[in-house]
Design a protein around this motif. Structure first.
Motif, PDB file in Angstrom:
ATOM      1  N   PHE A   1       0.698  -1.308   0.124  1.00 59.45           N
ATOM      2  CA  PHE A   1      -0.014  -0.195  -0.029  1.00 59.45           C
ATOM      3  C   PHE A   1       0.628   1.353  -0.134  1.00 59.45           C
ATOM      4  CE2 PHE A   1      -1.876   3.635   2.518  1.00 59.45           C
ATOM      5  CZ  PHE A   1      -2.894   3.726   2.070  1.00 59.45           C
ATOM      6  N   PHE A   2       1.885   1.102   0.888  1.00 53.31           N
ATOM      7  CA  PHE A   2       2.727   2.541   0.869  1.00 53.31           C
ATOM      8  C   PHE A   2       3.616   2.623  -0.287  1.00 53.31           C
ATOM      9  CE2 PHE A   2       2.575   1.995   5.751  1.00 53.31           C
ATOM     10  CZ  PHE A   2       1.847   3.061   5.961  1.00 53.31           C
ATOM     11  N   THR A   3       3.995   1.603  -0.632  1.00 50.70           N
ATOM     12  CA  THR A   3       4.859   1.661  -2.327  1.00 50.70           C
ATOM     13  C   THR A   3       3.915   2.194  -3.524  1.00 50.70           C
ATOM     14  OG1 THR A   3       6.223  -0.006  -1.718  1.00 50.70           O
ATOM     15  CG2 THR A   3       5.814   0.528  -3.936  1.00 50.70           C
ATOM     16  N   ALA A   4       2.778   1.695  -3.497  1.00 48.92           N
ATOM     17  CA  ALA A   4       1.659   2.051  -4.446  1.00 48.92           C
ATOM     18  C   ALA A   4       1.248   3.509  -4.315  1.00 48.92           C
ATOM     19  CB  ALA A   4       0.569   1.245  -4.298  1.00 48.92           C
ATOM     20  N   SER A   5       1.028   4.002  -2.984  1.00 50.58           N
ATOM     21  CA  SER A   5       0.781   5.303  -2.770  1.00 50.58           C
ATOM     22  C   SER A   5       1.850   6.280  -3.197  1.00 50.58           C
ATOM     23  CB  SER A   5       0.521   5.638  -1.187  1.00 50.58           C
ATOM     24  OG  SER A   5      -0.488   4.743  -0.706  1.00 50.58           O
ATOM     25  N   ALA A   6       2.906   6.112  -2.690  1.00 52.54           N
ATOM     26  CA  ALA A   6       4.083   7.096  -3.193  1.00 52.54           C
ATOM     27  C   ALA A   6       4.226   7.015  -4.686  1.00 52.54           C
ATOM     28  CB  ALA A   6       5.406   6.276  -2.592  1.00 52.54           C
ATOM     29  N   LEU A   7       4.019   5.912  -5.468  1.00 48.31           N
ATOM     30  CA  LEU A   7       4.279   6.024  -6.809  1.00 48.31           C
ATOM     31  C   LEU A   7       3.080   6.810  -7.379  1.00 48.31           C
ATOM     32  CD1 LEU A   7       5.264   2.315  -7.652  1.00 48.31           C
ATOM     33  CD2 LEU A   7       6.575   4.380  -7.887  1.00 48.31           C
ATOM     34  N   SER A   8       1.872   6.747  -7.030  1.00 46.44           N
ATOM     35  CA  SER A   8       0.448   7.310  -7.339  1.00 46.44           C
ATOM     36  C   SER A   8       0.955   8.748  -7.133  1.00 46.44           C
ATOM     37  CB  SER A   8      -0.494   6.689  -6.551  1.00 46.44           C
ATOM     38  OG  SER A   8      -1.681   7.521  -6.966  1.00 46.44           O
ATOM     39  N   ILE A   9       1.252   8.996  -5.872  1.00 49.37           N
ATOM     40  CA  ILE A   9       1.550  10.730  -5.683  1.00 49.37           C
ATOM     41  C   ILE A   9       2.481  11.116  -6.764  1.00 49.37           C
ATOM     42  CG2 ILE A   9       2.462  12.298  -4.105  1.00 49.37           C
ATOM     43  CD1 ILE A   9       1.390  10.590  -2.036  1.00 49.37           C
ATOM     44  N   ALA A  10       3.656  10.425  -6.825  1.00 45.39           N
ATOM     45  CA  ALA A  10       4.835  10.999  -7.843  1.00 45.39           C
ATOM     46  C   ALA A  10       4.367  10.880  -9.362  1.00 45.39           C
ATOM     47  CB  ALA A  10       5.930   9.999  -7.715  1.00 45.39           C
ATOM     48  N   GLU A  11       3.324  10.039  -9.698  1.00 45.35           N
ATOM     49  CA  GLU A  11       2.788  10.270 -10.994  1.00 45.35           C
ATOM     50  C   GLU A  11       1.768  11.130 -11.352  1.00 45.35           C
ATOM     51  OE1 GLU A  11       0.976   6.405 -11.528  1.00 45.35           O
ATOM     52  OE2 GLU A  11       2.708   5.215 -11.728  1.00 45.35           O
ATOM     53  N   ARG A  12       1.247  11.823 -10.206  1.00 41.86           N
ATOM     54  CA  ARG A  12       0.361  12.725 -10.484  1.00 41.86           C
ATOM     55  C   ARG A  12       0.796  14.234 -10.229  1.00 41.86           C
ATOM     56  NH1 ARG A  12      -2.218   8.366  -9.494  1.00 41.86           N
ATOM     57  NH2 ARG A  12      -4.268   8.045  -9.870  1.00 41.86           N
ATOM     58  N   LEU A  13       2.124  14.437  -9.835  1.00 45.35           N
ATOM     59  CA  LEU A  13       2.563  15.770  -9.569  1.00 45.35           C
ATOM     60  C   LEU A  13       3.616  16.228 -11.096  1.00 45.35           C
ATOM     61  CD1 LEU A  13       3.674  15.434  -5.858  1.00 45.35           C
ATOM     62  CD2 LEU A  13       1.549  16.653  -6.962  1.00 45.35           C
ATOM     63  N   ALA A  14       3.432  17.466 -11.302  1.00 44.12           N
ATOM     64  CA  ALA A  14       3.922  17.870 -12.536  1.00 44.12           C
ATOM     65  C   ALA A  14       5.684  17.523 -12.606  1.00 44.12           C
ATOM     66  CB  ALA A  14       3.743  19.354 -12.953  1.00 44.12           C
ATOM     67  N   ASP A  15       6.403  17.903 -11.413  1.00 43.95           N
ATOM     68  CA  ASP A  15       7.592  17.756 -11.116  1.00 43.95           C
ATOM     69  C   ASP A  15       8.097  16.987 -10.234  1.00 43.95           C
ATOM     70  OD1 ASP A  15      10.255  18.116 -11.968  1.00 43.95           O
ATOM     71  OD2 ASP A  15      10.282  20.327 -11.369  1.00 43.95           O
ATOM     72  N   ALA A  16       7.726  15.815  -9.852  1.00 38.85           N
ATOM     73  CA  ALA A  16       8.022  14.868  -8.822  1.00 38.85           C
ATOM     74  C   ALA A  16       9.332  14.009  -8.868  1.00 38.85           C
ATOM     75  CB  ALA A  16       6.796  13.901  -8.289  1.00 38.85           C
ATOM     76  N   GLN A  17       9.892  13.811  -8.029  1.00 38.08           N
ATOM     77  CA  GLN A  17      11.205  12.885  -8.096  1.00 38.08           C
ATOM     78  C   GLN A  17      10.804  11.749  -7.176  1.00 38.08           C
ATOM     79  OE1 GLN A  17      14.905  14.896  -7.562  1.00 38.08           O
ATOM     80  NE2 GLN A  17      14.173  16.795  -8.730  1.00 38.08           N
ATOM     81  N   MET A  18      10.726  10.512  -7.430  1.00 35.22           N
ATOM     82  CA  MET A  18      10.835   9.380  -6.874  1.00 35.22           C
ATOM     83  C   MET A  18      12.286   8.827  -6.028  1.00 35.22           C
ATOM     84  SD  MET A  18       8.397   7.743  -5.681  1.00 35.22           S
ATOM     85  CE  MET A  18       7.798   6.078  -5.075  1.00 35.22           C
ATOM     86  N   TRP A  19      12.457   8.894  -4.816  1.00 32.30           N
ATOM     87  CA  TRP A  19      13.850   8.299  -4.312  1.00 32.30           C
ATOM     88  C   TRP A  19      13.390   7.101  -3.672  1.00 32.30           C
ATOM     89  CZ3 TRP A  19      17.409  11.221  -5.954  1.00 32.30           C
ATOM     90  CH2 TRP A  19      17.328  12.638  -6.225  1.00 32.30           C
ATOM     91  N   GLU A  20      14.116   5.856  -4.078  1.00 39.40           N
ATOM     92  CA  GLU A  20      14.029   4.525  -3.429  1.00 39.40           C
ATOM     93  C   GLU A  20      14.962   4.517  -2.268  1.00 39.40           C
ATOM     94  OE1 GLU A  20      14.461   0.121  -4.911  1.00 39.40           O
ATOM     95  OE2 GLU A  20      12.709   1.125  -5.669  1.00 39.40           O
ATOM     96  N   LEU A  21      14.736   4.028  -1.279  1.00 43.29           N
ATOM     97  CA  LEU A  21      15.847   3.893  -0.139  1.00 43.29           C
ATOM     98  C   LEU A  21      15.516   2.264   0.116  1.00 43.29           C
ATOM     99  CD1 LEU A  21      14.967   6.851   2.066  1.00 43.29           C
ATOM    100  CD2 LEU A  21      16.924   6.677   0.473  1.00 43.29           C
ATOM    101  N   PRO A  22      16.179   1.417  -0.447  1.00 44.60           N
ATOM    102  CA  PRO A  22      16.057   0.047  -0.437  1.00 44.60           C
ATOM    103  C   PRO A  22      16.612  -0.516   0.913  1.00 44.60           C
ATOM    104  CG  PRO A  22      17.686   0.625  -2.019  1.00 44.60           C
ATOM    105  CD  PRO A  22      17.464   1.865  -1.489  1.00 44.60           C
ATOM    106  N   GLY A  23      15.684  -1.446   1.533  1.00 47.68           N
ATOM    107  CA  GLY A  23      15.938  -2.153   2.776  1.00 47.68           C
ATOM    108  C   GLY A  23      16.033  -1.333   4.011  1.00 47.68           C
ATOM    109  N   LEU A  24      15.407  -0.127   3.899  1.00 43.12           N
ATOM    110  CA  LEU A  24      15.381   0.613   5.110  1.00 43.12           C
ATOM    111  C   LEU A  24      13.912   0.593   5.781  1.00 43.12           C
ATOM    112  CD1 LEU A  24      17.329   3.855   4.044  1.00 43.12           C
ATOM    113  CD2 LEU A  24      18.130   1.890   5.448  1.00 43.12           C
ATOM    114  N   GLU A  25      12.960   0.238   5.228  1.00 42.54           N
ATOM    115  CA  GLU A  25      11.769   0.280   5.881  1.00 42.54           C
ATOM    116  C   GLU A  25      11.132   1.414   6.100  1.00 42.54           C
ATOM    117  OE1 GLU A  25       9.927  -2.717   5.817  1.00 42.54           O
ATOM    118  OE2 GLU A  25      11.622  -3.758   4.869  1.00 42.54           O
ATOM    119  N   HIS A  26       9.905   1.408   7.040  1.00 40.14           N
ATOM    120  CA  HIS A  26       9.351   2.688   7.230  1.00 40.14           C
ATOM    121  C   HIS A  26       9.977   3.611   8.002  1.00 40.14           C
ATOM    122  CE1 HIS A  26       5.646   5.071   7.580  1.00 40.14           C
ATOM    123  NE2 HIS A  26       5.768   5.052   8.841  1.00 40.14           N
ATOM    124  N   PHE A  27      10.776   3.069   9.260  1.00 41.63           N
ATOM    125  CA  PHE A  27      11.529   4.209   9.826  1.00 41.63           C
ATOM    126  C   PHE A  27      12.870   4.724   9.095  1.00 41.63           C
ATOM    127  CE2 PHE A  27       8.529   1.971  12.532  1.00 41.63           C
ATOM    128  CZ  PHE A  27       7.761   2.929  13.195  1.00 41.63           C
TER     129      PHE A  27
END
Length: 75
Positions: A25-51
């Motif tokens: 859900f959190f992954t899909a939400s972040a992607l959905s937000i980034a797709e809907r904003l004109a100048d969004a940048q998506m950063w992935e922090l692998p293996g760090l979990e929610h905190f």
């Protein structure tokens, strides 16, 4: 795309290590937000979990600095 938001935006996605419903859900939400904003940048922090800001503040800070430097507009 939402034309009302025309400022740079940063979405940090923590790249969950599981496919649990809440993680996906959190992954899909972040992607959905980034797709809907004109100048969004998506950063992935692998293996760090929610905190991530608590567990790896240096990684979060580095990504934030990179974002703000790229979003800085000349005076």
């Amino acid at each position: 795309m939402n034309a009302r938001c025309c400022k740079p935006a940063s979405c940090l996605e923590y790249a969950p290590s599981s496919t649990a419903p809440l993680d996906t859900f959190f992954t899909a939400s972040a992607l959905s937000i980034a797709e809907r904003l004109a100048d969004a940048q998506m950063w992935e922090l692998p293996g760090l979990e929610h905190f991530a800001p608590v567990l790896a503040p240096q990684s979060v800070a580095e990504e934030s600095v990179t974002f703000f430097e790229s979003a800085r507009q000349p005076a």
